[in-house]
Design a protein around this motif. Structure first.
Motif, PDB file in Angstrom:
ATOM      1  N   GLY A 289       1.137   5.125   3.417  1.00  0.00           N
ATOM      2  CA  GLY A 289       2.070   4.182   2.808  1.00  0.00           C
ATOM      3  C   GLY A 289       3.238   4.878   2.125  1.00  0.00           C
ATOM      4  O   GLY A 289       4.404   4.524   2.356  1.00  0.00           O
TER       5      GLY A 289
ATOM      6  N   SER B  48      -9.969   8.532   3.706  1.00  0.00           N
ATOM      7  CA  SER B  48     -10.748   9.178   4.773  1.00  0.00           C
ATOM      8  C   SER B  48     -11.763  10.166   4.219  1.00  0.00           C
ATOM      9  O   SER B  48     -12.786  10.433   4.859  1.00  0.00           O
TER      10      SER B  48
ATOM     11  N   TYR C 287      -1.680  -0.101  10.245  1.00  0.00           N
ATOM     12  CA  TYR C 287      -2.230   1.158  10.759  1.00  0.00           C
ATOM     13  C   TYR C 287      -3.701   1.066  11.136  1.00  0.00           C
ATOM     14  O   TYR C 287      -4.501   0.464  10.432  1.00  0.00           O
ATOM     15  N   SER C 288      -4.023   1.720  12.256  1.00  0.00           N
ATOM     16  CA  SER C 288      -5.392   1.718  12.750  1.00  0.00           C
ATOM     17  C   SER C 288      -5.818   3.136  13.106  1.00  0.00           C
ATOM     18  O   SER C 288      -5.028   4.079  13.010  1.00  0.00           O
ATOM     19  N   TYR C 289      -7.084   3.261  13.513  1.00  0.00           N
ATOM     20  CA  TYR C 289      -7.619   4.564  13.902  1.00  0.00           C
ATOM     21  C   TYR C 289      -8.638   4.384  15.016  1.00  0.00           C
ATOM     22  O   TYR C 289      -9.332   3.374  15.063  1.00  0.00           O
TER      23      TYR C 289
ATOM     24  N   GLY D 226      -0.096  -4.281  -8.634  1.00  0.00           N
ATOM     25  CA  GLY D 226      -1.042  -5.391  -8.775  1.00  0.00           C
ATOM     26  C   GLY D 226      -1.847  -5.563  -7.503  1.00  0.00           C
ATOM     27  O   GLY D 226      -1.694  -4.781  -6.548  1.00  0.00           O
TER      28      GLY D 226
ATOM     29  N   LYS E  78     -11.009  -2.908  12.266  1.00  0.00           N
ATOM     30  CA  LYS E  78      -9.819  -2.455  13.000  1.00  0.00           C
ATOM     31  C   LYS E  78      -9.612  -3.302  14.267  1.00  0.00           C
ATOM     32  O   LYS E  78      -8.470  -3.611  14.624  1.00  0.00           O
TER      33      LYS E  78
ATOM     34  N   THR F 297       0.198   5.999  -1.802  1.00  0.00           N
ATOM     35  CA  THR F 297      -0.488   7.227  -1.358  1.00  0.00           C
ATOM     36  C   THR F 297      -0.560   7.226   0.170  1.00  0.00           C
ATOM     37  O   THR F 297      -0.206   6.256   0.836  1.00  0.00           O
TER      38      THR F 297
ATOM     39  N   TYR G 234     -17.421   5.186  12.885  1.00  0.00           N
ATOM     40  CA  TYR G 234     -16.059   4.666  12.742  1.00  0.00           C
ATOM     41  C   TYR G 234     -15.772   3.525  13.723  1.00  0.00           C
ATOM     42  O   TYR G 234     -15.963   2.357  13.395  1.00  0.00           O
TER      43      TYR G 234
ATOM     44  N   GLY H 232       0.855  -1.203   0.000  1.00  0.00           N
ATOM     45  CA  GLY H 232       0.000   0.000   0.000  1.00  0.00           C
ATOM     46  C   GLY H 232       0.877   1.235   0.000  1.00  0.00           C
ATOM     47  O   GLY H 232       0.700   2.159   0.785  1.00  0.00           O
TER      48      GLY H 232
ATOM     49  N   GLN I 164      -7.204   9.801   0.379  1.00  0.00           N
ATOM     50  CA  GLN I 164      -8.278   9.373  -0.515  1.00  0.00           C
ATOM     51  C   GLN I 164      -9.289   8.520   0.256  1.00  0.00           C
ATOM     52  O   GLN I 164     -10.488   8.592   0.001  1.00  0.00           O
TER      53      GLN I 164
HETATM   54  P1  NAD Z   1      -4.805   5.501   0.922  1.00  0.00           P
HETATM   55  O1  NAD Z   1      -6.076   5.296   0.189  1.00  0.00           O
HETATM   56  O2  NAD Z   1      -4.100   6.795   0.759  1.00  0.00           O
HETATM   57  O3  NAD Z   1      -3.745   4.344   0.540  1.00  0.00           O
HETATM   58  C1  NAD Z   1      -4.133   3.045   0.220  1.00  0.00           C
HETATM   59  C2  NAD Z   1      -2.991   2.285  -0.447  1.00  0.00           C
HETATM   60  O4  NAD Z   1      -3.435   0.935  -0.672  1.00  0.00           O
HETATM   61  C3  NAD Z   1      -2.571   2.819  -1.824  1.00  0.00           C
HETATM   62  O5  NAD Z   1      -1.174   2.688  -1.967  1.00  0.00           O
HETATM   63  C4  NAD Z   1      -3.266   1.864  -2.803  1.00  0.00           C
HETATM   64  O6  NAD Z   1      -2.612   1.733  -4.063  1.00  0.00           O
HETATM   65  C5  NAD Z   1      -3.168   0.581  -2.022  1.00  0.00           C
HETATM   66  N1  NAD Z   1      -4.137  -0.446  -2.428  1.00  0.00           N
HETATM   67  C6  NAD Z   1      -5.485  -0.422  -2.322  1.00  0.00           C
HETATM   68  N2  NAD Z   1      -6.001  -1.588  -2.785  1.00  0.00           N
HETATM   69  C7  NAD Z   1      -4.958  -2.355  -3.185  1.00  0.00           C
HETATM   70  C8  NAD Z   1      -4.828  -3.664  -3.737  1.00  0.00           C
HETATM   71  N3  NAD Z   1      -5.890  -4.451  -3.965  1.00  0.00           N
HETATM   72  N4  NAD Z   1      -3.583  -4.114  -4.020  1.00  0.00           N
HETATM   73  C9  NAD Z   1      -2.488  -3.339  -3.814  1.00  0.00           C
HETATM   74  N5  NAD Z   1      -2.548  -2.120  -3.274  1.00  0.00           N
HETATM   75  C10 NAD Z   1      -3.768  -1.624  -2.966  1.00  0.00           C
HETATM   76  O7  NAD Z   1      -5.154   5.200   2.449  1.00  0.00           O
HETATM   77  P2  NAD Z   1      -4.544   5.678   3.850  1.00  0.00           P
HETATM   78  O8  NAD Z   1      -5.494   6.666   4.434  1.00  0.00           O
HETATM   79  O9  NAD Z   1      -3.100   5.995   3.767  1.00  0.00           O
HETATM   80  O10 NAD Z   1      -4.755   4.328   4.694  1.00  0.00           O
HETATM   81  C11 NAD Z   1      -3.728   3.411   4.985  1.00  0.00           C
HETATM   82  C12 NAD Z   1      -4.022   2.769   6.329  1.00  0.00           C
HETATM   83  O11 NAD Z   1      -4.005   3.783   7.345  1.00  0.00           O
HETATM   84  C13 NAD Z   1      -5.410   2.118   6.411  1.00  0.00           C
HETATM   85  O12 NAD Z   1      -5.346   0.966   7.208  1.00  0.00           O
HETATM   86  C14 NAD Z   1      -6.230   3.184   7.146  1.00  0.00           C
HETATM   87  O13 NAD Z   1      -7.352   2.669   7.797  1.00  0.00           O
HETATM   88  C15 NAD Z   1      -5.181   3.687   8.121  1.00  0.00           C
HETATM   89  N6  NAD Z   1      -5.466   4.992   8.753  1.00  0.00           N
HETATM   90  C16 NAD Z   1      -5.911   6.060   8.032  1.00  0.00           C
HETATM   91  C17 NAD Z   1      -6.191   7.260   8.686  1.00  0.00           C
HETATM   92  C18 NAD Z   1      -6.675   8.482   7.929  1.00  0.00           C
HETATM   93  O14 NAD Z   1      -7.177   9.414   8.560  1.00  0.00           O
HETATM   94  N7  NAD Z   1      -6.507   8.541   6.628  1.00  0.00           N
HETATM   95  C19 NAD Z   1      -5.989   7.377  10.080  1.00  0.00           C
HETATM   96  C20 NAD Z   1      -5.496   6.283  10.774  1.00  0.00           C
HETATM   97  C21 NAD Z   1      -5.251   5.087  10.113  1.00  0.00           C
END
Ligand code: NAD
Ligand code: NA
Length: 399
Positions: free
Chosen positions: A54, A279, A224-226, A110, A245, A51, A236, A48, A277
């Motif tokens: 990650g 949240s 990662y969690s929230y 992929g 989570k 973005t 949530y 991941g 993207q």
């Molecule tokens: P994001 O949408 O920005 O990133 C998701 C990533 O997963 C991308 O790199 C995407 O290409 C990849 N991905 C999705 N489906 C895929 C697949 N089938 N195969 C390969 N790659 C795939 O999301 P984010 O907000 O950075 O979330 C990442 C983690 O952090 C999640 O577990 C989310 O719950 C957690 N988190 C997010 C927040 C927030 O506020 N955004 C807060 C705390 C925790």
């Protein structure tokens, strides 16, 4: 191609390659400005990686401790007059910067949920790195095809017991309205959401990597969690995504057992609410984030994804004495500043007051909107968004 932002609801359909490159450069500069992460990771797999948290993890590892990185993601290059996705351009820019800095960086595009991509990743590690010492699991996806059963699971964002009514904002227009979200109708919605966003796939990855012998002695893995404030609990933490989570956090002991004979360890890090993207798709949460940003910026304690991940690496995962501080449930907390009682009290008071009329004044909706467009490479100074982007942008390691 001239690329301007085009939105549909909470999605931006276009992305800008030079803007995305600027976004990556800014994150790299931030990590470098913080100095070297002592005892940091050296060979890192990020699942991941394109973005949000990650890519920020990948940048922190590479430019904070000189790590070789392999990134796995699901993105699209440009085709037929359509720009590529933001994560594609981010990864292209990251690899270019990493290679210029003399750092190993390769990527796999992929479905990370599939056995095939896991196999491909293991082959690449064997061929180029031998082993990895850190695995970051940062997938966020609305669906998962289960690799063993072939079932296509779709996650939902719903409360579990009762309908949930609260304020929400359309962050494009700044209009606040009430939204009511109906609860799940049966256990299937919960099971599907857990199948997509719970811990099973993380465990599958670690099982496969371990069995292939590509995890180094003492390897770490983090997902990662929230948690967030009480006002978002129904949608949530106590909703379907919260069940996922809980499942993710509950997978830690099973993964520790897999890693025990190589003295490895797994962690869940609870991160701050941030514009990504994923949240922006959750009802109610964008209004909370825009109030939170206002309060945290005023107090001088605001962080974005890169500040969060740099701090996770430098002050939690890789400390001078090797000790990792955990909460009573065994989790790393980098949402500590978000959850500070003074911050939460001020956000709760603003939440009560917030209306369409006062939103611009009492919240950081402007900052929210700006960060949203930044995710797609827009709203960066010094980039001419009326100019032809005029090049095919490839991720160097992907043909
Ligand atoms: P994001 O949408 O920005 O990133 C998701 C990533 O997963 C991308 O790199 C995407 O290409 C990849 N991905 C999705 N489906 C895929 C697949 N089938 N195969 C390969 N790659 C795939 O999301 P984010 O907000 O950075 O979330 C990442 C983690 O952090 C999640 O577990 C989310 O719950 C957690 N988190 C997010 C927040 C927030 O506020 N955004 C807060 C705390 C925790
Ligand atoms: Na991510």
């Amino acid at each position: 191609m001239i690329i301007q932002p085009r939105t549909r609801g909470f999605i931006c359909l276009t992305s800008h390659p030079q803007g995305a490159a600027q976004n990556i450069k800014n994150q790299i500069e931030y990590v470098k400005s913080k100095g070297e992460i002592a005892n940091g990771p050296k060979k890192v797999l990020v699942i991941g990686a394109s973005t949000g948290f990650g890519i920020a993890s990948r940048i922190s590892a590479a430019f904070g401790s000189g790590a070789a990185t392999i990134g796995v993601f699901f993105e699209k290059p440009a085709a037929e007059g359509k720009p590529g996705t933001a994560g594609w351009y981010n990864s292209a820019a990251f690899e270019k910067e990493a290679h210029e800095a003399g750092l190993y960086a390769k990527s796999i595009n992929g479905d990370a949920f599939s056995d095939e991509v896991k196999k491909q990743t293991i082959e690449l590690i064997k061929q180029d790195l031998g082993q990895v010492d850190l695995v970051v699991y940062s997938l966020a996806s609305p669906r998962r095809t289960h690799p063993k059963t072939g079932v296509a699971h779709a996650s939902v964002l719903k409360p579990i017991q009762e309908p949930f009514t609260n304020k929400t904002v359309d962050f494009h227009t700044g209009v606040i309205s009430d939204i009511t979200i109906q609860p799940v109708e049966n256990g299937e919605d919960i099971a599907n959401t857990v199948a997509v966003m719970g811990g099973e796939d993380w465990k599958f990855w670690i099982e496969d990597l371990k069995a292939a012998g590509v995890l180094a002695e003492g390897a770490k893995t983090v997902a990662y969690s929230y948690i967030g404030p009480e006002l978002t609990y129904p949608i949530y933490r106590n909703g379907t995504i919260g069940r996922a989570k809980d499942d993710l956090e509950g997978t830690v002991p099973a993964i520790n057992a897999i890693l025990s004979d190589i003295h490895g360890v797994s962690y869940v890090s609870v991160n701050k609410a941030l514009v990504t993207q994923s949240s922006s798709a959750i009802p109610v949460v964008p209004l909370y984030i825009s109030l939170l940003y206002k309060v945290m910026k005023e107090k001088g304690i605001h962080e974005g994804t890169i500040e969060q991940m740099q701090r996770l690496f430098a002050e939690r995962l890789y400390t001078a004495d090797g000790k990792v501080s955990l909460d009573e449930k065994g989790r790393i907390r980098v949402d500590d500043l978000e959850m500070r009682p003074d911050v939460q009290a001020e956000v709760a008071a603003l939440w009560e007051k917030a209306t369409t009329e006062n939103l611009a004044e009492i919240s950081d909706i402007e900052g929210y909107r700006n960060e949203f467009f930044n995710l797609f490479g827009f709203n960066f100074d010094g980039i001419d968004y009326n100019a032809d982007t005029n090049e095919v942008v490839g991720v160097p390691s992907i043909e």
